[in-house]
Structures are given as C-alpha cells and as structure tokens.
Write a protein that holds these residues in place. Sequence first.
Motif, PDB file in Angstrom:
ATOM      1  N   ASN A   1       0.830  -1.210   0.000  1.00 19.43           N
ATOM      2  CA  ASN A   1       0.000   0.000   0.000  1.00 19.43           C
ATOM      3  C   ASN A   1       0.862   1.256   0.000  1.00 19.43           C
ATOM      4  O   ASN A   1       0.552   2.248  -0.676  1.00 19.43           O
TER       5      ASN A   1
ATOM      6  N   THR B   1      -5.884  -4.978   2.183  1.00 21.50           N
ATOM      7  CA  THR B   1      -6.225  -4.198   3.373  1.00 21.50           C
ATOM      8  C   THR B   1      -6.082  -2.702   3.067  1.00 21.50           C
ATOM      9  O   THR B   1      -5.557  -2.328   2.004  1.00 21.50           O
ATOM     10  N   ASP B   2      -6.504  -1.888   4.017  1.00 18.04           N
ATOM     11  CA  ASP B   2      -6.300  -0.440   3.944  1.00 18.04           C
ATOM     12  C   ASP B   2      -5.213  -0.001   4.920  1.00 18.04           C
ATOM     13  O   ASP B   2      -5.114   1.182   5.257  1.00 18.04           O
TER      14      ASP B   2
ATOM     15  N   TYR C   1      -1.679   1.078   6.484  1.00 21.27           N
ATOM     16  CA  TYR C   1      -0.448   1.757   6.072  1.00 21.27           C
ATOM     17  C   TYR C   1       0.592   1.780   7.196  1.00 21.27           C
ATOM     18  O   TYR C   1       1.718   2.249   6.981  1.00 21.27           O
TER      19      TYR C   1
ATOM     20  N   THR D   1      -4.880   2.077   9.803  1.00 14.35           N
ATOM     21  CA  THR D   1      -5.137   2.698   8.501  1.00 14.35           C
ATOM     22  C   THR D   1      -4.654   4.140   8.466  1.00 14.35           C
ATOM     23  O   THR D   1      -4.090   4.593   7.469  1.00 14.35           O
TER      24      THR D   1
END
Length: 338
Positions: free
Chosen positions: A235, A302-303, A305, A319
């Motif tokens: 991500n 997934t979101d 980070y 997130t």
Amino acid sequence: MLKKRFLGLMSVLMAIVLASVAGVLWQTKAFISTPLSLQTPQLFTVPSGAHYHKVIAKFEDNGWMASSIWSKFAPRIYPELTRVQAGTFQIQPGQTLAEAFATLRSGQQYQDEITFVEGSTFAQWRNQIQSAPHLEQTLIGMSEAAIADALGISHDKLEGLLLPETYAYDVGDTDMALLKRAARAMESTLKQAWQQRIEDLPIETPYQLLILASIIEKETAVASEREKVASVFVNRLRRGMRLQTDPTVIYGMGDQYEGNIRKRDLRTPTPYNTYVINGLPPTPIAMPGKAAIFAAAQPAKTDYYYFVATGKGGHQFSTTLAEHNRAVRDYLKVLKNQ
C-alpha cells in the motif's frame, strides 16, 4: 571282510569331514554374528575399490573386532560380504559384523544436516558453513562477489538469493555444492511466486519481490501476520510513501548497529535507510523463507499503512496515522509496565 573294513573307514572319514565342515560353518556363523566393539556410532569410509579383506583389516585396526582365522572363511560361505560400496557409512553400537557389512553394501551413506534459518544473512551462512562437520571447505578466502560468480549469479551480493531451509549432505560434499543447491532452490521458489503474484503488485522484477520478502521476513515471525505486513508495504509503495522499516536501517548500519536505533540513525542516509530513501533498498536484507516470498507476491487486501508491535508477540495494524500513534502509545505503556 576287507570291504567291510574299508566301508567302515570311509564312513568314519566322511563323518570326520562332515563334522569339520559343520564346525567351520558354525564357527564362521558365530564370527559374523559377533557384535562389534562399539560404544557410540562411528563413521566408516570405504574407499573406491576396497574389498572385504581391507574392511576387516580396518575394523581390526580400529579395535572394533579381534583378529580371527574365521575371517578367511566368511567371504566364501557368505559371498554377500564381498559386495561393499564406496562411501561413508555410520556403524551403530550393537551391530554384528554381518549387519555392519549389510550397512556397507546398502548404499545408504551417512548424511549430515545444516539448517539455515529464515531471516539470516549470508555472513551468518558463511560462519555456519565453516563450522559444519564433514563438509569440504573451498570458500575460505573467496569474496562474496567471487562466490556469486561461481554460482552463476549476476549480483555481487548473495543476500536473499539462497533459500533458507535444512539441507542434508554426504561426508566430503563441498560447501560450494551446498550453496548451489540453495541457489537453485531459491530460483525455483522465486519463479513460482513470481508467476503467482497478484496482477496489480507494484513490483517490477522478481529480484524486487525478493527484496520485499526479505523485509517482511525481518518484520514479523508470526505466520498469520505475513500477508498483512506485506499489504502495508505494498500500500505504501502504491502511494509513493517511504517504507520506514527499521530492519533496513539496521542492515544499512552494518557493524555500527549496537542493539538500538537512535533518532540520528533514522536520519543518517544509507542506501538501505528507508526512512530516507524512496521505494525499496537496493538488495534484500536477509534470506527470506518460502512463506515470506509468497506473502510478498500475494499480500492481503487491506487499507493498512502502519503497524507497530503490541509488546505481546504480534503487531497492531492501522489505517491512519492517528490510529497508528495511539497504537504506539499503547505499545510504550506495555513496555513501561514490563
């Protein structure tokens, strides 16, 4: 009358002969059925071209058996004793002479093992190899680049290019032969993972996949977390965010790392400091295992980070930066209470 005496004499002689033959057979069987004088397992090497009598002589020299006249009869009565194979075999305590020779003709040579753990470095591999028993040392004095060239690898550094697992080897195998097996195993694993990667993976080459896998390997030892850790880095790469992963900083510090990362270490530029550089470091930072390689190729969706250790053996994934900062504070509280 003379005929009867002759027949009687022949019968006596025949009985004597049969008794003698039976005695030889019995004594020879007893000879090969006698356990060798061993207290612990022993390695025994049969040279190429060696035969029964040379093996017997060596057994006697080793003190494993006493000299016996019956050793001369044994190969005639038991011809299988002559069919020994060249190699190194392990003779076990309690084995009889016949059982020991069965081991020597089995072809099942003694093998030692060496285990390279996931996340180890090539420097650690070299130390392990140099202390491995029964392994012929040919790499001493060779540079890492020279070893890579001998392995047919186009990189000067071997970090990440050898698959960590347990390798069995025969007595007398070379360290180079062992590394070739590890290189082939990694090449096969990486090829398979690259073919099975997700379509939108922001990785351009198999070697970059290996770099990412090495970071994942160093970031978590929890099997269930690998794909989520991979998702964080993927991500970040997609958004152009710096990876900001401590293991790369440590690797870049080399011998200067003394167990702690200070703020100035995070700011000090090195080719591996992902707090300073964009994207991936130039090489892997460790030898990733199969699970980490496939996690890099197939990260979770997934979101996330961010992630930070929980202090309880796992990580807290976030997130947003605000969520991450709260997780960091929670982690610091856990550390303070320990």
